[in-house]
Write a protein that holds these residues in place. Structure first.
Motif, PDB file in Angstrom:
ATOM      1  N   SER A 168       0.959  -1.164   0.051  1.00  5.15           N
ATOM      2  CA  SER A 168       0.035  -0.131   0.217  1.00  5.15           C
ATOM      3  C   SER A 168       1.045   1.386   0.378  1.00  5.15           C
ATOM      4  CB  SER A 168      -0.570   0.372   1.532  1.00  5.15           C
ATOM      5  OG  SER A 168      -0.022   0.544   2.306  1.00  5.15           O
ATOM      6  N   PRO A 169       0.269   2.624  -0.681  1.00  8.29           N
ATOM      7  CA  PRO A 169       0.614   3.760  -0.495  1.00  8.29           C
ATOM      8  C   PRO A 169       2.326   3.988   0.825  1.00  8.29           C
ATOM      9  CG  PRO A 169      -0.908   4.041  -0.994  1.00  8.29           C
ATOM     10  CD  PRO A 169      -0.701   2.620  -1.101  1.00  8.29           C
ATOM     11  N   LYS A 170       2.597   5.147   1.073  1.00  4.92           N
ATOM     12  CA  LYS A 170       2.656   5.444   2.361  1.00  4.92           C
ATOM     13  C   LYS A 170       2.761   6.863   1.345  1.00  4.92           C
ATOM     14  CE  LYS A 170       3.556   1.903   4.781  1.00  4.92           C
ATOM     15  NZ  LYS A 170       2.530   0.963   4.163  1.00  4.92           N
ATOM     16  N   LEU A 171       2.310   7.889   2.874  1.00  6.69           N
ATOM     17  CA  LEU A 171       2.661   9.270   2.409  1.00  6.69           C
ATOM     18  C   LEU A 171       4.113   9.884   2.816  1.00  6.69           C
ATOM     19  CD1 LEU A 171       0.003  10.409   5.399  1.00  6.69           C
ATOM     20  CD2 LEU A 171       0.280  11.193   2.322  1.00  6.69           C
ATOM     21  N   GLU A 172       5.137   9.064   3.485  1.00  8.05           N
ATOM     22  CA  GLU A 172       5.967   9.213   3.567  1.00  8.05           C
ATOM     23  C   GLU A 172       6.858   8.466   1.853  1.00  8.05           C
ATOM     24  OE1 GLU A 172       6.507   5.789   5.827  1.00  8.05           O
ATOM     25  OE2 GLU A 172       4.867   7.874   5.712  1.00  8.05           O
ATOM     26  N   GLN A 173       8.570   9.271   1.196  1.00  7.35           N
ATOM     27  CA  GLN A 173       9.004   8.452   0.580  1.00  7.35           C
ATOM     28  C   GLN A 173       9.277   6.772   1.204  1.00  7.35           C
ATOM     29  OE1 GLN A 173      11.473  10.932  -1.463  1.00  7.35           O
ATOM     30  NE2 GLN A 173      12.093   9.803  -3.265  1.00  7.35           N
ATOM     31  N   VAL A 174       9.062   6.620  -0.076  1.00  9.91           N
ATOM     32  CA  VAL A 174       9.729   4.737   0.002  1.00  9.91           C
ATOM     33  C   VAL A 174      10.618   4.069  -0.949  1.00  9.91           C
ATOM     34  CG1 VAL A 174       7.957   3.882   1.186  1.00  9.91           C
ATOM     35  CG2 VAL A 174       8.231   3.653  -1.273  1.00  9.91           C
ATOM     36  N   PRO A 175      11.477   3.279  -0.131  1.00 12.76           N
ATOM     37  CA  PRO A 175      12.771   4.032  -1.190  1.00 12.76           C
ATOM     38  C   PRO A 175      12.326   3.130  -2.003  1.00 12.76           C
ATOM     39  CG  PRO A 175      13.284   3.054   1.273  1.00 12.76           C
ATOM     40  CD  PRO A 175      11.415   2.877   1.092  1.00 12.76           C
ATOM     41  N   ALA A 176      12.791   2.860  -3.798  1.00 12.20           N
ATOM     42  CA  ALA A 176      12.177   2.628  -5.008  1.00 12.20           C
ATOM     43  C   ALA A 176      12.499   0.796  -4.506  1.00 12.20           C
ATOM     44  CB  ALA A 176      12.637   2.474  -6.276  1.00 12.20           C
ATOM     45  N   LYS A 177      11.774  -0.059  -5.408  1.00 14.40           N
ATOM     46  CA  LYS A 177      11.737  -1.637  -5.406  1.00 14.40           C
ATOM     47  C   LYS A 177      12.298  -2.351  -6.796  1.00 14.40           C
ATOM     48  CE  LYS A 177       7.757  -2.644  -2.457  1.00 14.40           C
ATOM     49  NZ  LYS A 177       7.489  -1.103  -1.512  1.00 14.40           N
ATOM     50  N   GLY A 178      12.184  -1.427  -7.193  1.00  9.56           N
ATOM     51  CA  GLY A 178      13.169  -1.540  -8.287  1.00  9.56           C
ATOM     52  C   GLY A 178      12.078  -2.846  -9.589  1.00  9.56           C
ATOM     53  N   LYS A 179      10.649  -2.685  -8.786  1.00  9.13           N
ATOM     54  CA  LYS A 179      10.470  -3.453 -10.053  1.00  9.13           C
ATOM     55  C   LYS A 179       8.914  -3.016 -10.509  1.00  9.13           C
ATOM     56  CE  LYS A 179       9.802  -7.357  -6.600  1.00  9.13           C
ATOM     57  NZ  LYS A 179       9.344  -7.687  -5.342  1.00  9.13           N
ATOM     58  N   LYS A 180       8.491  -2.969 -11.856  1.00  8.89           N
ATOM     59  CA  LYS A 180       7.595  -2.223 -12.477  1.00  8.89           C
ATOM     60  C   LYS A 180       6.126  -2.843 -12.813  1.00  8.89           C
ATOM     61  CE  LYS A 180      11.407  -0.651 -16.071  1.00  8.89           C
ATOM     62  NZ  LYS A 180      11.625  -0.235 -17.641  1.00  8.89           N
ATOM     63  N   VAL A 181       5.308  -1.539 -12.869  1.00  5.26           N
ATOM     64  CA  VAL A 181       4.296  -1.921 -12.684  1.00  5.26           C
ATOM     65  C   VAL A 181       3.452  -0.636 -14.582  1.00  5.26           C
ATOM     66  CG1 VAL A 181       1.621  -1.242 -11.788  1.00  5.26           C
ATOM     67  CG2 VAL A 181       3.669  -1.923 -10.659  1.00  5.26           C
ATOM     68  N   LEU A 182       2.491  -1.456 -15.064  1.00  3.01           N
ATOM     69  CA  LEU A 182       1.870  -1.046 -16.075  1.00  3.01           C
ATOM     70  C   LEU A 182       0.620  -0.772 -15.699  1.00  3.01           C
ATOM     71  CD1 LEU A 182       1.787   0.085 -19.045  1.00  3.01           C
ATOM     72  CD2 LEU A 182       1.066  -2.223 -19.965  1.00  3.01           C
ATOM     73  N   ILE A 183       0.457   0.727 -15.895  1.00  2.00           N
ATOM     74  CA  ILE A 183      -1.098   0.971 -15.607  1.00  2.00           C
ATOM     75  C   ILE A 183      -1.071   1.391 -16.761  1.00  2.00           C
ATOM     76  CG2 ILE A 183      -2.625   2.604 -14.400  1.00  2.00           C
ATOM     77  CD1 ILE A 183      -1.162   0.858 -13.058  1.00  2.00           C
ATOM     78  N   TYR A 184      -2.173   1.229 -17.969  1.00  2.00           N
ATOM     79  CA  TYR A 184      -2.269   1.705 -18.684  1.00  2.00           C
ATOM     80  C   TYR A 184      -4.040   2.483 -18.411  1.00  2.00           C
ATOM     81  CZ  TYR A 184      -3.574   1.444 -23.678  1.00  2.00           C
ATOM     82  OH  TYR A 184      -3.941   1.874 -25.385  1.00  2.00           O
ATOM     83  N   GLY A 185      -3.785   3.529 -19.129  1.00  2.00           N
ATOM     84  CA  GLY A 185      -5.130   4.767 -18.924  1.00  2.00           C
ATOM     85  C   GLY A 185      -4.641   5.290 -18.536  1.00  2.00           C
ATOM     86  N   GLY A 186      -3.957   6.147 -18.189  1.00  2.81           N
ATOM     87  CA  GLY A 186      -2.836   7.101 -17.462  1.00  2.81           C
ATOM     88  C   GLY A 186      -4.260   7.753 -17.060  1.00  2.81           C
ATOM     89  N   THR A 187      -4.751   8.216 -17.891  1.00  2.56           N
ATOM     90  CA  THR A 187      -5.653   9.657 -17.950  1.00  2.56           C
ATOM     91  C   THR A 187      -7.248   9.681 -17.209  1.00  2.56           C
ATOM     92  OG1 THR A 187      -4.933  10.515 -20.300  1.00  2.56           O
ATOM     93  CG2 THR A 187      -6.666  11.194 -20.015  1.00  2.56           C
ATOM     94  N   SER A 188      -7.364   7.799 -17.180  1.00  2.00           N
ATOM     95  CA  SER A 188      -8.464   8.149 -16.901  1.00  2.00           C
ATOM     96  C   SER A 188      -8.611   7.995 -15.373  1.00  2.00           C
ATOM     97  CB  SER A 188      -9.176   6.577 -16.829  1.00  2.00           C
ATOM     98  OG  SER A 188      -8.329   5.730 -16.098  1.00  2.00           O
TER      99      SER A 188
END
Length: 338
Positions: free
Chosen positions: A143-163
């Motif tokens: 889940s997301p955090k309000l404070e910055q978290v270290p990059a996991k080095g894993k990619k996620v594709l979210i198709y449709g960023g305008t929606s």
């Protein structure tokens, strides 16, 4: 004041305004004076195409906000007069957004900080819940955090960023430490580029070029198609095929025969109900009580641009017609009180 609602009596029929019951909240419910309805694509698809089986007459609408009018006997964390926003409390007309007063389950409701507008909050409620249900409750991402978290080095594709779902999913995954690749058009790139994606790909280019660009950015731990139409499903399925197969998460089921590449499966579920399951109680509490109100107050969660609709309840049917005719990059919001 009595209650009135915009009601659909039969499949694909126009909505009509009628007097309805002013509800009494159950032990864990709130009665909310509704001042902000946020429209979602599934609503005009149900109203105009009857794509989902529902009971008629129906009061549609998933996301709304307003002030607490009354509280149930077991509610201790909300008080009359507080500003709140809510979504998807359950089946039944008493929870529908298209009315002056509606019920909400306390667990599905958030309190609004003073600097958060009602329309901004209502506009994200059901779609943020959908994002959390897909990315964390179903696919197992953090889940997301309000404070910055270290990059996991894993990619996620979210198709449709305008929606709306896509824009929220970009922010959700980015703030959980994932590297997000998404799509948009030149028209909406200026807004989508502020959401945190590592790279945005122009979805208006040819299908072959788009497919190649998406595959080149992989492999992905997760692929979510927030548009979920035939063309986009086949493109995102090919992306998964190129990395050996996997699950394609979509926002609607196929409405006809569909042949996906070998090793690729399509996953759709009634996401809005998943967070209410007992095993996700802690996630729902964290998001509703901690992350979501603070993220909105601190401008760490940005809704897509809002388009105000006039006319009170009488404007609901026209808003559904407009949405059904095609809408991109904005969220329609209406005050049913007039």
């Amino acid at each position: 004041m009595s209650n009135r609602a915009a009601i659909i009596h039969t499949p694909k029929a126009p909505l009509v305004i009628e007097e309805v019951e002013k509800y009494t909240p159950g032990p864990q419910e709130l009665l909310i004076k509704n001042t902000s309805i946020a429209f979602n694509p599934i609503e005009w698809k149900v109203a105009r195409l009857a794509i989902l089986p529902i009971e008629y007459p129906a009061i549609l609408g998933f996301s709304f906000g307003g002030t607490v009018e009354a509280i149930g006997s077991d509610v201790t964390n909300f008080h009359v007069g507080e500003r709140v926003a809510t979504s998807g409390s359950g089946p039944g007309n008493k929870y529908g957004a298209y009315q002056l007063y509606a019920l909400s389950k306390a667990e599905s409701t958030i309190k609004l900080p003073d600097n958060v507008s009602m329309d901004a909050a209502s506009s994200v409620m059901i779609n943020f819940k959908t994002v959390a249900a897909i990315l964390t409750a179903t696919a197992g991402l953090d889940s997301p955090k309000l404070e910055q978290v270290p990059a996991k080095g894993k990619k996620v594709l979210i198709y449709g960023g305008t929606s709306s779902v896509g824009s929220l999913a970009i922010q959700y995954a980015t703030q959980a430490g994932y590297t997000v690749i998404s799509t948009t058009s030149p028209k909406h790139e200026a807004f989508v580029s502020t959401l945190g994606a590592a790279k945005l790909i122009d979805h208006t280019q040819t299908e072959d070029a788009l497919r190649e660009a998406l595959i080149a950015e992989g492999p992905y731990q997760l692929v979510v198609d927030t548009i979920s139409l035939g063309r986009t499903v086949y493109i995102t399925a090919d992306v998964l095929k190129a990395q050996g197969g996997g699950t394609l998460y979509t926002l609607q089921p196929p409405f006809g025969p569909e042949t996906l590449p070998e090793g690729v499966t399509r996953h759709f579920a009634p996401y809005t109900s998943i967070l209410a399951e007992p095993e996700h109680k802690s996630l729902l509490e964290y998001l509703a009580n901690d992350y979501l109100p603070k993220a909105l107050a601190e401008d760490k969660l940005k809704p897509i641009p809002i388009e105000k609709v006039n006319g009170g309840l009488a404007g609901v049917d026209a808003a559904l017609t407009k949405g059904f005719g095609g809408l991109s990059g904005v969220k329609m919001v209406l005050n049913p009180q007039g």
